[in-house]
Scaffold this active site. Structure first.
Site, PDB file in Angstrom:
ATOM      1  N   HIS A 228     -86.088  38.838  41.725  1.00 31.55           N
ATOM      2  CA  HIS A 228     -87.395  38.829  42.378  1.00 31.55           C
ATOM      3  C   HIS A 228     -87.330  39.271  43.840  1.00 31.55           C
ATOM      4  O   HIS A 228     -88.367  39.478  44.482  1.00 31.55           O
ATOM      5  CB  HIS A 228     -87.991  37.423  42.295  1.00 31.55           C
ATOM      6  CG  HIS A 228     -89.488  37.406  42.268  1.00 31.55           C
ATOM      7  ND1 HIS A 228     -90.260  38.483  41.882  1.00 31.55           N
ATOM      8  CD2 HIS A 228     -90.374  36.424  42.579  1.00 31.55           C
ATOM      9  CE1 HIS A 228     -91.533  38.169  41.949  1.00 31.55           C
ATOM     10  NE2 HIS A 228     -91.641  36.932  42.391  1.00 31.55           N
TER      11      HIS A 228
ATOM     12  N   ASP B 207     -91.110  42.920  41.632  1.00 30.47           N
ATOM     13  CA  ASP B 207     -92.236  41.984  41.622  1.00 30.47           C
ATOM     14  C   ASP B 207     -92.753  41.813  40.190  1.00 30.47           C
ATOM     15  O   ASP B 207     -92.309  42.493  39.258  1.00 30.47           O
ATOM     16  CB  ASP B 207     -93.348  42.440  42.574  1.00 30.47           C
ATOM     17  CG  ASP B 207     -93.933  43.805  42.222  1.00 30.47           C
ATOM     18  OD1 ASP B 207     -93.844  44.226  41.042  1.00 30.47           O
ATOM     19  OD2 ASP B 207     -94.473  44.471  43.121  1.00 30.47           O
TER      20      ASP B 207
END
Length: 215
Positions: free
Chosen positions: A189, A193
């Site tokens: 992450h 995204d």
């Protein structure tokens, strides 16, 4: 060393996992057609090919984190987890985007046979840009894979299981029996995204369900 690498990966990357349920009936039909031609195919090469196609469309998934930078790789080298009597190893299919379905299948079979004989070379375990984990014939529905550093994504196949599902037949909803499979995508992450991660997995599913696999 494997354990140390896995702990380091979890400590380094904020892992996010997302899942897709895939209707594999077109893939199953393709396998049966090839079987009548004397060609035996597992489900793994289809997932590999679908992943390669999706990586072309989502190049940031084919990347590495180097220091404070994200390096997007032009070449697509796919690490494939293979079980051996000495534990799991991940040989790498070089330039997977330049191979056909049957060529990918041949490489996978070669890896499996040489891994069983402990003849995989050290150089064949390095340089992967994305990884796929396959639980094999004794698999389960899904799992949450750990990213192989410094890659930013890993895809895990679940077991293909026949289940009743709702599908459209002749414009009407109907309950049919289909071979279904869960795919689990783990991604970093820091780099990926939710929009990109979800879009990539959705595209892999689309490709598999379309069932268009020339050669």
């Amino acid at each position: 060393r494997i354990a140390e690498h896995m702990v380091m990966s979890k400590r380094t990357s904020p892992h996010v996992h997302t899942f897709a349920e895939v209707d594999m009936h077109r893939v199953a039909a393709y396998r049966e057609a090839k079987k009548r031609e004397g060609i035996s195919l597992t489900y793994l090469p289809f997932v590999l090919l679908a992943t390669v196609r999706a990586l072309r469309e989502f190049p940031v998934m084919n990347a590495s984190v180097v220091g404070e930078s994200t390096v997007i790789k032009k070449a697509i080298h796919i690490g494939v987890a293979v079980d051996t009597s000495r534990g799991l190893i991940v040989p790498v299919i070089r330039d997977a985007d330049k191979k056909t379905l049957l060529e990918i299948s041949a490489v996978v079979e070669d890896f499996a046979s040489r891994a069983a004989a402990h003849r995989i070379l050290p150089d064949e375990l390095a340089g992967g840009t994305f990884s796929i984990s396959n639980p094999g014939p004794k698999g389960n529905l899904f799992g949450t894979p750990i990213i192989s550093q410094p890659q930013v994504g890993i895809l895990r196949m679940g077991q293909v299981v026949k289940r009743p599902v709702v599908a459209q037949l002749g414009g009407e909803d109907a309950i049919v029996i289909r071979p279904m499979m869960y795919l689990a995508l783990g991604y970093d992450h820091r780099v990926i995204d939710g929009v990109t991660g979800n879009g990539f997995l959705f595209r892999v599913r689309e490709i598999l369900e379309a069932g268009e696999f020339p050669g």
